[in-house]
Design a protein around this motif. Structure first.
Motif, PDB file in Angstrom:
ATOM      1  N   ASP B 153      -4.203   4.399  -5.374  1.00 47.55           N
ATOM      2  CA  ASP B 153      -3.488   4.986  -6.391  1.00 47.55           C
ATOM      3  C   ASP B 153      -2.244   5.763  -6.054  1.00 47.55           C
ATOM      4  OD1 ASP B 153      -5.204   4.650  -8.529  1.00 47.55           O
ATOM      5  OD2 ASP B 153      -6.451   6.563  -8.177  1.00 47.55           O
ATOM      6  N   ASP B 157       3.658   1.705  -8.017  1.00 45.48           N
ATOM      7  CA  ASP B 157       3.132   0.891  -9.144  1.00 45.48           C
ATOM      8  C   ASP B 157       3.789  -0.251  -9.090  1.00 45.48           C
ATOM      9  OD1 ASP B 157       1.185   2.234 -10.295  1.00 45.48           O
ATOM     10  OD2 ASP B 157       2.459   3.128 -11.797  1.00 45.48           O
ATOM     11  N   ASP B 158       3.287  -1.631  -8.992  1.00 47.18           N
ATOM     12  CA  ASP B 158       3.752  -2.797  -9.072  1.00 47.18           C
ATOM     13  C   ASP B 158       4.546  -3.146  -7.691  1.00 47.18           C
ATOM     14  OD1 ASP B 158       2.883  -3.508 -11.504  1.00 47.18           O
ATOM     15  OD2 ASP B 158       4.378  -2.327 -12.633  1.00 47.18           O
ATOM     16  N   GLN B 162       0.851  -3.151  -3.675  1.00 50.47           N
ATOM     17  CA  GLN B 162      -0.362  -2.995  -4.672  1.00 50.47           C
ATOM     18  C   GLN B 162      -0.589  -4.354  -5.318  1.00 50.47           C
ATOM     19  OE1 GLN B 162       0.788  -0.908  -8.517  1.00 50.47           O
ATOM     20  NE2 GLN B 162      -0.816   0.591  -7.962  1.00 50.47           N
TER      21      GLN B 162
END
Lengths: 149, 180
Positions: B153, B157-158, B162
């Motif tokens: 987490d 993001d992206d 990840q």
């Protein structure tokens, strides 16, 4: 002996309040923008289930909701499980296909959030999911609450 | 005659009550705002199946069949298990640390198939899905920690990192249609 004299400020101490309306307006605009006034009136009873491994939906504009649960009848009674989209109960499940397809045309990145009552049966959900597959709205989200630790 | 020009005073609006008005509105919006973040389990449905097209062949060892009946009893690959065991069993099946012949060849080939009855309550179905998601989350966290030192987490993001973890452990979850 030294003479101690209490020092006092000569001028009156005042907090300038001329900027207060500006501050308050700023807060006001923040809350005005974040407020979502329009909420659908639920015609089905909705008691969401709980789960741990959940994610947030960041882009709320992309979300379209489908509600599923026992219908609220007059006199505090509950009827059969029904599907509600927007403000109306959809009796003919085949209509979901067209409804959702229209929404998908409007918003190609649509996420369908399924808000299902925890006691409703899985069979209805499958039927709805089959319709969603036909409509082409593949991104779904099972709406759940966070489990209390 | 003497015309005396009157000196006009500049028109002033009394602004002292503006703060009060603003406060009133502020309190109204404060009370009506519900900052409810929508949370849930995200899934992607498969495209509708062409009736003429045969389903792609899947090797038996890569498929974990989870059956849940309406009482919440669970079968995993024909073996009855309790709900609390599901997660550990899944992790073992997906990662297959001892290269067991009967478990998945590699994590990215593993497919979890979830099948329930029509009468199964939604909450039981979500509980099962939650367990599957928990298994994948643990695996992804472990991979992310060993590669980058942070949980999954915490990665951007992206980001490529990840994406890499996601490719290692893709969530291949199949929701089977109930028979009855």
């Amino acid at each position: 002996m030294a003479n101690f004299k209490k020092k006092q400020a000569g001028s009156k101490q005042e907090i300038p309040t001329s900027a207060m309306p500006d501050v308050v307006f700023m807060l006001l605009f923040f809350f005005m923008v974040t407020t979502v006034l329009r909420e659908v009136t639920l015609k089905v009873k909705l008691d969401l289930t709980q789960a741990n491994n959940i994610e947030k939906i960041e882009q709320k504009r992309l979300v379209s909701y489908i509600y599923m649960g026992p219908e609220r009848l007059p006199g505090n009674q509950l009827g059969d499980d029904k599907v509600q989209i927007d403000d109306a109960i959809v009796d003919d499940l085949g209509a979901i296909r067209n409804l959702m397809y229209d929404k998908l045309i409007e918003e190609p990145r649509l996420i369908v959030s399924l808000r299902v009552d925890q006691n409703s049966e899985f069979g209805l959900l499958t039927d709805v999911q089959k319709e969603l597959q036909q409509a082409g709205t593949f991104r779904i989200n099972y709406s759940t609450k966070r489990e209390a630790d | 005659m003497m015309l005396k020009k009157k000196k006009r005073e500049g028109a002033d609006i009394n602004g002292s009550s503006m703060a009060d008005i603003a406060f009133l509105l502020l309190i109204f919006f404060l009370v009506t705002t519900t900052i409810n973040v929508d949370t849930g389990i995200g899934m992607v449905l498969p495209p509708p199946l062409d009736p003429e097209q045969e389903p792609p062949p899947i090797r038996e060892r890569n498929l974990m069949k989870i059956l849940v009946n309406s009482q919440g009893l669970v079968l995993m690959d024909e073996e009855p298990v309790s709900v609390s065991e599901v997660k550990d069993k899944l992790i073992e099946f997906i990662s297959n640390p001892e290269s067991n012949e009967e478990l998945a060849i590699s994590p990215d080939a593993a497919i979890v198939s979830l099948k329930t009855q029509r009468e199964t309550p939604y909450s039981i179905y979500i509980d099962m899905l939650d367990e599957v998601m928990a298994a994948y989350k643990d695996l992804r966290d472990a991979a992310s920690r060993s590669n980058y030192g942070v949980p999954y987490d915490a990665l951007v993001d992206d980001s490529p990192q990840q994406d890499q973890i996601r490719e290692m452990y893709p969530k291949k979850i199949s929701i089977a249609e109930p028979d009855s």
